[in-house]
Design a protein around this motif. Structure first.
Motif, PDB file in Angstrom:
ATOM      1  N   MET A  14       0.845  -1.195   0.000  1.00  0.00           N
ATOM      2  CA  MET A  14       0.000   0.000   0.000  1.00  0.00           C
ATOM      3  C   MET A  14       0.882   1.246   0.000  1.00  0.00           C
ATOM      4  O   MET A  14       1.822   1.360   0.780  1.00  0.00           O
ATOM      5  N   LEU A  15       0.590   2.176  -0.911  1.00  0.00           N
ATOM      6  CA  LEU A  15       1.314   3.438  -1.003  1.00  0.00           C
ATOM      7  C   LEU A  15       0.445   4.536  -0.394  1.00  0.00           C
ATOM      8  O   LEU A  15      -0.705   4.716  -0.794  1.00  0.00           O
ATOM      9  N   ASN A  16       0.999   5.240   0.586  1.00  0.00           N
ATOM     10  CA  ASN A  16       0.231   6.257   1.296  1.00  0.00           C
ATOM     11  C   ASN A  16       0.919   7.613   1.259  1.00  0.00           C
ATOM     12  O   ASN A  16       2.134   7.713   1.472  1.00  0.00           O
ATOM     13  N   ALA A  17       0.140   8.640   0.996  1.00  0.00           N
ATOM     14  CA  ALA A  17       0.576  10.024   1.180  1.00  0.00           C
ATOM     15  C   ALA A  17      -0.092  10.553   2.444  1.00  0.00           C
ATOM     16  O   ALA A  17      -1.316  10.450   2.590  1.00  0.00           O
ATOM     17  N   HIS A  18       0.709  11.082   3.341  1.00  0.00           N
ATOM     18  CA  HIS A  18       0.214  11.545   4.630  1.00  0.00           C
ATOM     19  C   HIS A  18       0.344  13.072   4.721  1.00  0.00           C
ATOM     20  O   HIS A  18       1.434  13.592   4.922  1.00  0.00           O
ATOM     21  N   ARG A  19      -0.737  13.771   4.490  1.00  0.00           N
ATOM     22  CA  ARG A  19      -0.834  15.216   4.694  1.00  0.00           C
ATOM     23  C   ARG A  19       0.313  15.979   4.018  1.00  0.00           C
ATOM     24  O   ARG A  19       0.987  16.797   4.626  1.00  0.00           O
ATOM     25  N   LEU A  20       0.490  15.699   2.726  1.00  0.00           N
ATOM     26  CA  LEU A  20       1.588  16.311   1.985  1.00  0.00           C
ATOM     27  C   LEU A  20       1.340  17.791   1.735  1.00  0.00           C
ATOM     28  O   LEU A  20       0.218  18.215   1.425  1.00  0.00           O
ATOM     29  N   GLY A  21       2.406  18.567   1.825  1.00  0.00           N
ATOM     30  CA  GLY A  21       2.368  19.977   1.461  1.00  0.00           C
ATOM     31  C   GLY A  21       3.604  20.328   0.657  1.00  0.00           C
ATOM     32  O   GLY A  21       4.704  19.818   0.912  1.00  0.00           O
ATOM     33  N   PHE A  22       3.421  21.170  -0.363  1.00  0.00           N
ATOM     34  CA  PHE A  22       4.562  21.581  -1.196  1.00  0.00           C
ATOM     35  C   PHE A  22       4.255  22.927  -1.819  1.00  0.00           C
ATOM     36  O   PHE A  22       3.144  23.191  -2.260  1.00  0.00           O
ATOM     37  N   ARG A  23       5.283  23.788  -1.868  1.00  0.00           N
ATOM     38  CA  ARG A  23       5.155  25.090  -2.528  1.00  0.00           C
ATOM     39  C   ARG A  23       6.489  25.455  -3.146  1.00  0.00           C
ATOM     40  O   ARG A  23       7.547  25.125  -2.624  1.00  0.00           O
ATOM     41  N   PHE A  24       6.418  26.145  -4.287  1.00  0.00           N
ATOM     42  CA  PHE A  24       7.634  26.593  -4.960  1.00  0.00           C
ATOM     43  C   PHE A  24       8.076  27.971  -4.480  1.00  0.00           C
ATOM     44  O   PHE A  24       9.215  28.365  -4.681  1.00  0.00           O
ATOM     45  N   SER A  25       7.165  28.706  -3.859  1.00  0.00           N
ATOM     46  CA  SER A  25       7.512  29.987  -3.251  1.00  0.00           C
ATOM     47  C   SER A  25       6.661  30.137  -1.995  1.00  0.00           C
ATOM     48  O   SER A  25       5.594  29.521  -1.883  1.00  0.00           O
ATOM     49  N   PRO A  26       7.108  30.951  -1.038  1.00  0.00           N
ATOM     50  CA  PRO A  26       6.383  31.060   0.234  1.00  0.00           C
ATOM     51  C   PRO A  26       4.918  31.461   0.079  1.00  0.00           C
ATOM     52  O   PRO A  26       4.076  31.060   0.882  1.00  0.00           O
ATOM     53  N   ASP A  27       4.632  32.251  -0.960  1.00  0.00           N
ATOM     54  CA  ASP A  27       3.273  32.761  -1.127  1.00  0.00           C
ATOM     55  C   ASP A  27       2.421  31.937  -2.085  1.00  0.00           C
ATOM     56  O   ASP A  27       1.269  32.286  -2.341  1.00  0.00           O
ATOM     57  N   THR A  28       2.993  30.847  -2.641  1.00  0.00           N
ATOM     58  CA  THR A  28       2.262  30.094  -3.660  1.00  0.00           C
ATOM     59  C   THR A  28       2.252  28.611  -3.309  1.00  0.00           C
ATOM     60  O   THR A  28       3.064  27.823  -3.806  1.00  0.00           O
ATOM     61  N   PRO A  29       1.336  28.187  -2.455  1.00  0.00           N
ATOM     62  CA  PRO A  29       1.238  26.762  -2.160  1.00  0.00           C
ATOM     63  C   PRO A  29       0.697  25.987  -3.369  1.00  0.00           C
ATOM     64  O   PRO A  29      -0.249  26.427  -4.019  1.00  0.00           O
ATOM     65  N   ILE A  30       1.326  24.867  -3.671  1.00  0.00           N
ATOM     66  CA  ILE A  30       0.867  24.006  -4.764  1.00  0.00           C
ATOM     67  C   ILE A  30      -0.035  22.904  -4.214  1.00  0.00           C
ATOM     68  O   ILE A  30      -1.102  22.626  -4.748  1.00  0.00           O
ATOM     69  N   LEU A  31       0.429  22.295  -3.134  1.00  0.00           N
ATOM     70  CA  LEU A  31      -0.329  21.218  -2.493  1.00  0.00           C
ATOM     71  C   LEU A  31      -0.429  21.510  -1.003  1.00  0.00           C
ATOM     72  O   LEU A  31       0.543  21.935  -0.382  1.00  0.00           O
ATOM     73  N   GLU A  32      -1.609  21.271  -0.449  1.00  0.00           N
ATOM     74  CA  GLU A  32      -1.821  21.522   0.970  1.00  0.00           C
ATOM     75  C   GLU A  32      -2.578  20.358   1.600  1.00  0.00           C
ATOM     76  O   GLU A  32      -3.681  20.027   1.173  1.00  0.00           O
ATOM     77  N   ASP A  33      -1.938  19.722   2.564  1.00  0.00           N
ATOM     78  CA  ASP A  33      -2.601  18.707   3.381  1.00  0.00           C
ATOM     79  C   ASP A  33      -3.207  17.586   2.525  1.00  0.00           C
ATOM     80  O   ASP A  33      -4.367  17.193   2.688  1.00  0.00           O
ATOM     81  N   ILE A  34      -2.403  17.067   1.583  1.00  0.00           N
ATOM     82  CA  ILE A  34      -2.874  16.031   0.653  1.00  0.00           C
ATOM     83  C   ILE A  34      -2.642  14.642   1.248  1.00  0.00           C
ATOM     84  O   ILE A  34      -1.512  14.278   1.593  1.00  0.00           O
ATOM     85  N   SER A  35      -3.693  13.866   1.344  1.00  0.00           N
ATOM     86  CA  SER A  35      -3.589  12.479   1.782  1.00  0.00           C
ATOM     87  C   SER A  35      -4.311  11.581   0.779  1.00  0.00           C
ATOM     88  O   SER A  35      -5.398  11.933   0.301  1.00  0.00           O
ATOM     89  N   LEU A  36      -3.681  10.468   0.444  1.00  0.00           N
ATOM     90  CA  LEU A  36      -4.344   9.488  -0.419  1.00  0.00           C
ATOM     91  C   LEU A  36      -3.711   8.127  -0.198  1.00  0.00           C
ATOM     92  O   LEU A  36      -2.587   8.014   0.310  1.00  0.00           O
ATOM     93  N   THR A  37      -4.427   7.103  -0.621  1.00  0.00           N
ATOM     94  CA  THR A  37      -3.961   5.723  -0.523  1.00  0.00           C
ATOM     95  C   THR A  37      -4.125   5.054  -1.880  1.00  0.00           C
ATOM     96  O   THR A  37      -5.173   5.164  -2.514  1.00  0.00           O
ATOM     97  N   LEU A  38      -3.066   4.379  -2.327  1.00  0.00           N
ATOM     98  CA  LEU A  38      -3.108   3.587  -3.551  1.00  0.00           C
ATOM     99  C   LEU A  38      -2.773   2.153  -3.178  1.00  0.00           C
ATOM    100  O   LEU A  38      -1.702   1.868  -2.640  1.00  0.00           O
ATOM    101  N   LYS A  39      -3.707   1.257  -3.440  1.00  0.00           N
ATOM    102  CA  LYS A  39      -3.545  -0.138  -3.050  1.00  0.00           C
ATOM    103  C   LYS A  39      -2.955  -0.960  -4.193  1.00  0.00           C
ATOM    104  O   LYS A  39      -3.027  -0.574  -5.360  1.00  0.00           O
TER     105      LYS A  39
END
Length: 204
Positions: A1-26
């Motif tokens: 099982m592949l899990n993403a746990h509350r992922l966050g990523f941004r390329f600049s401080p003011d531009t979030p790309i991903l916020e609090d992303i969680s998913l499961t791939l079985k």
């Protein structure tokens, strides 16, 4: 099982790309991911495969961190195959970088013997994409992130590629995340689908 746990990523401080992303791939699951251009679909795919490190949250495979050495069990397949290969290597060496597929496996993905002695730039985009998909199917691989891999292909090549990948995934119970703008394609391939918008995942 592949899990993403509350992922966050941004390329600049003011531009979030991903916020609090969680998913499961079985194992054996085909999951579709759509979203507008710039929504962060490819960024999420790279995070899941370990090509990028999340700034918040983490990714686990069967409860453990992704390995740092060897053939990675989660493979990211980009839209542009020419960016994923060494142009100075012949196709045979490109494949052997990960593993050595059998003649039957090459045939299943339409990789012709005469291609093996060629350099990547002598193949068409569709031919090189077949090579890259086959290279990503080393025995250690358990999950694939297919990021717009058929966008630039003609309809016949698209069909052949997805049919071969479906058969291999079913045989090995590979989990596949299909990233695409083509909602019709996602509906055909993936029983479960998600939409990425505003840095958040939503049911599709």
């Amino acid at each position: 099982m592949l899990n993403a746990h509350r992922l966050g990523f941004r390329f600049s401080p003011d531009t979030p790309i991903l916020e609090d992303i969680s998913l499961t791939l079985k194992a054996g699951q085909w999951l579709g991911l759509s979203g507008d251009s710039g929504a962060g679909k490819s960024t999420l795919g790279k995070l899941l495969a370990g090509y990028l490190m999340p700034q918040t949250g983490y990714v686990t495979l069967e409860g453990a961190a992704l390995p740092k050495n060897g053939v990675q069990p989660v493979q990211w397949l980009p839209q542009s195959p020419e960016l994923a290969v060494n142009p100075r290597w012949r196709v045979a060496k490109i494949l052997r970088e990960a593993w050595t597929p059998s003649d039957a496996q090459c045939q299943a993905f339409g990789v012709k013997p005469k291609w093996l002695s060629r350099f990547p730039q002598s193949l068409s985009g569709g031919e090189l994409q077949r090579v890259c998909v086959l290279r990503a199917l080393a025995p250690e691989v358990r999950f694939l992130v297919a990021d717009e891999i058929s966008t630039m292909l003609d309809p016949i090549t698209q069909l052949e590629l997805w049919q071969a990948l479906k058969q291999e995934a079913q045989l090995r119970q590979l989990g596949v995340l299909v990233i695409s703008h083509d909602t019709a394609l996602l509906e055909r391939l993936c029983p479960q689908r998600l939409h990425l918008s505003g840095g958040q995942l939503k049911p599709y």
